[in-house]
Design an enzyme around this catalytic site. Structure first.
Site, PDB file in Angstrom:
ATOM      1  N   VAL A  93       1.296   5.021   6.028  1.00 41.80           N
ATOM      2  CA  VAL A  93      -0.109   5.283   6.207  1.00 41.80           C
ATOM      3  C   VAL A  93      -0.380   6.664   6.210  1.00 41.80           C
ATOM      4  CG1 VAL A  93      -2.070   4.904   7.790  1.00 41.80           C
ATOM      5  CG2 VAL A  93      -0.247   3.344   7.997  1.00 41.80           C
ATOM      6  N   ILE A  94      -1.149   7.078   5.092  1.00 40.01           N
ATOM      7  CA  ILE A  94      -1.578   8.596   4.829  1.00 40.01           C
ATOM      8  C   ILE A  94      -3.061   8.836   5.104  1.00 40.01           C
ATOM      9  CG2 ILE A  94      -1.518  10.174   2.749  1.00 40.01           C
ATOM     10  CD1 ILE A  94       0.749   8.422   1.652  1.00 40.01           C
ATOM     11  N   PHE A 131      10.183  -0.182  13.997  1.00 39.66           N
ATOM     12  CA  PHE A 131       8.915   0.515  13.570  1.00 39.66           C
ATOM     13  C   PHE A 131       9.388   1.609  12.459  1.00 39.66           C
ATOM     14  CE2 PHE A 131       5.476   3.872  13.764  1.00 39.66           C
ATOM     15  CZ  PHE A 131       4.359   3.210  13.429  1.00 39.66           C
ATOM     16  N   THR A 188      -7.487   7.839   3.895  1.00 45.44           N
ATOM     17  CA  THR A 188      -8.426   6.476   4.365  1.00 45.44           C
ATOM     18  C   THR A 188      -9.204   7.197   5.962  1.00 45.44           C
ATOM     19  OG1 THR A 188      -8.333   4.687   5.624  1.00 45.44           O
ATOM     20  CG2 THR A 188      -6.432   5.967   5.818  1.00 45.44           C
ATOM     21  N   PHE A 230       0.647  -1.272  -0.004  1.00 46.56           N
ATOM     22  CA  PHE A 230       0.208  -0.094   0.029  1.00 46.56           C
ATOM     23  C   PHE A 230       0.831   1.286   0.027  1.00 46.56           C
ATOM     24  CE2 PHE A 230      -3.358   2.842   1.098  1.00 46.56           C
ATOM     25  CZ  PHE A 230      -4.687   1.998   0.688  1.00 46.56           C
ATOM     26  N   ALA A 276       0.031  -1.869   5.870  1.00 44.50           N
ATOM     27  CA  ALA A 276       0.746  -1.827   6.974  1.00 44.50           C
ATOM     28  C   ALA A 276      -0.008  -2.575   8.174  1.00 44.50           C
ATOM     29  CB  ALA A 276       0.863  -0.360   7.514  1.00 44.50           C
ATOM     30  N   GLU A 333      -0.976  -5.445   8.048  1.00 43.77           N
ATOM     31  CA  GLU A 333      -0.596  -7.009   8.034  1.00 43.77           C
ATOM     32  C   GLU A 333       0.845  -7.142   8.563  1.00 43.77           C
ATOM     33  OE1 GLU A 333      -2.433  -5.834   5.358  1.00 43.77           O
ATOM     34  OE2 GLU A 333      -3.993  -6.860   6.312  1.00 43.77           O
ATOM     35  N   HIS A 370      -9.851   5.068   7.993  1.00 47.88           N
ATOM     36  CA  HIS A 370      -9.543   4.486   9.244  1.00 47.88           C
ATOM     37  C   HIS A 370      -8.087   4.475   9.361  1.00 47.88           C
ATOM     38  CE1 HIS A 370      -9.757   1.071   5.694  1.00 47.88           C
ATOM     39  NE2 HIS A 370      -8.504   0.663   6.199  1.00 47.88           N
TER      40      HIS A 370
HETATM   41  N1  INI Z   1      -2.458   0.558   4.396  1.00 49.22           N
HETATM   42  C1  INI Z   1      -1.453   0.866   4.573  1.00 49.22           C
HETATM   43  O1  INI Z   1      -0.232   0.344   4.561  1.00 49.22           O
HETATM   44  N2  INI Z   1      -1.464   2.560   4.350  1.00 49.22           N
HETATM   45  C2  INI Z   1      -2.763   3.103   4.358  1.00 49.22           C
HETATM   46  O2  INI Z   1      -2.420   4.455   4.165  1.00 49.22           O
HETATM   47  C3  INI Z   1      -3.774   2.534   4.183  1.00 49.22           C
HETATM   48  N3  INI Z   1      -5.117   3.026   3.926  1.00 49.22           N
HETATM   49  O3  INI Z   1      -5.088   4.128   3.421  1.00 49.22           O
HETATM   50  O4  INI Z   1      -6.156   2.551   4.143  1.00 49.22           O
HETATM   51  C4  INI Z   1      -3.771   0.965   4.284  1.00 49.22           C
HETATM   52  N4  INI Z   1      -4.907  -0.012   4.588  1.00 49.22           N
HETATM   53  C5  INI Z   1      -5.085  -1.374   4.249  1.00 49.22           C
HETATM   54  C6  INI Z   1      -4.604  -1.962   5.491  1.00 49.22           C
HETATM   55  O5  INI Z   1      -3.205  -1.845   5.681  1.00 49.22           O
HETATM   56  C7  INI Z   1      -4.848  -3.672   5.184  1.00 49.22           C
HETATM   57  O6  INI Z   1      -4.199  -3.943   4.094  1.00 49.22           O
HETATM   58  C8  INI Z   1      -6.417  -3.813   4.793  1.00 49.22           C
HETATM   59  O7  INI Z   1      -7.329  -2.879   5.869  1.00 49.22           O
HETATM   60  C9  INI Z   1      -6.664  -5.237   5.160  1.00 49.22           C
HETATM   61  O8  INI Z   1      -6.367  -5.837   6.144  1.00 49.22           O
END
Ligand code: INI
Length: 157
Positions: free
Chosen positions: A82-83, A114, A87, A23, A57, A59, A89
């Site tokens: 993570v931006i 981290f 999102t 991601f 992130a 996972e 969430h």
């Molecule tokens: N995962 C990220 O690594 N960065 C993000 O900004 C992000 N957003 O924006 O939602 C994100 N979402 C996916 C998340 O990490 C999981 O892969 C997903 O929820 C499935 O468990």
């Protein structure tokens, strides 16, 4: 004179697992390239670095735990971005990644570093992935080597 434990910055012989989230790959690929380059710079051998890609992130912790429990690595580096703009969430993903990675380190005794950027937008993330603010990828490599060596020193002192 009190005894002082120190982790040196010599990565020779260390086995390092690097986990990177797909991601926001534009950002995380930069983190990965910098982390690997810095590990090599610190003396970690190319063949002693294992890179695993995860979807996001969120996972990172579960794979970090698997690698840590394998007993093959002296440190695990977790990289992600993570931006907030992307999102609703954000807080859950960023918070769970942080607390999960911390739990893995404390539960297994293997340092889990981290390296997850948490920013408002992509430009801020790129600035911190080797852009004009800092190089989080390279920093995680230095932290991994120093912490692994310090734990080794603590166990042999
Ligand atoms: N995962 C990220 O690594 N960065 C993000 O900004 C992000 N957003 O924006 O939602 C994100 N979402 C996916 C998340 O990490 C999981 O892969 C997903 O929820 C499935 O468990």
């Amino acid at each position: 004179m009190p005894k002082e434990l120190k982790g040196d910055m010599n990565g020779q012989g260390l086995h390092i697992g690097v986990i990177v989230a797909r991601f926001n790959e534009i950002v995380t690929k930069k983190l990965l390239d910098s982390a690997v380059e810095a590990l090599l710079h610190h003396g970690v051998r190319d063949e002693d670095i294992t890179v695993s890609w995860v979807p996001g992130a969120f996972e990172l912790p579960v794979v970090a735990k698997a690698l840590a429990k394998s007993g093959r690595y002296q440190a695990i580096i977790c990289l992600g971005a993570v931006i907030r703009g992307e999102t609703s969430h954000y807080d859950f993903v960023a918070g769970q990644a942080a607390s999960g990675i911390s739990s893995v380190a404390l539960e297994t005794g293997v340092p889990a570093i981290f390296g997850v950027l948490t920013t408002e937008n992509q430009a801020q993330a790129l600035d911190r992935a080797g852009g004009k603010v800092r190089d989080m990828g390279a920093n995680t490599a230095a932290v991994a080597v120093e912490t692994a060596r310090l734990i080794e020193a603590a166990n042999t002192a």
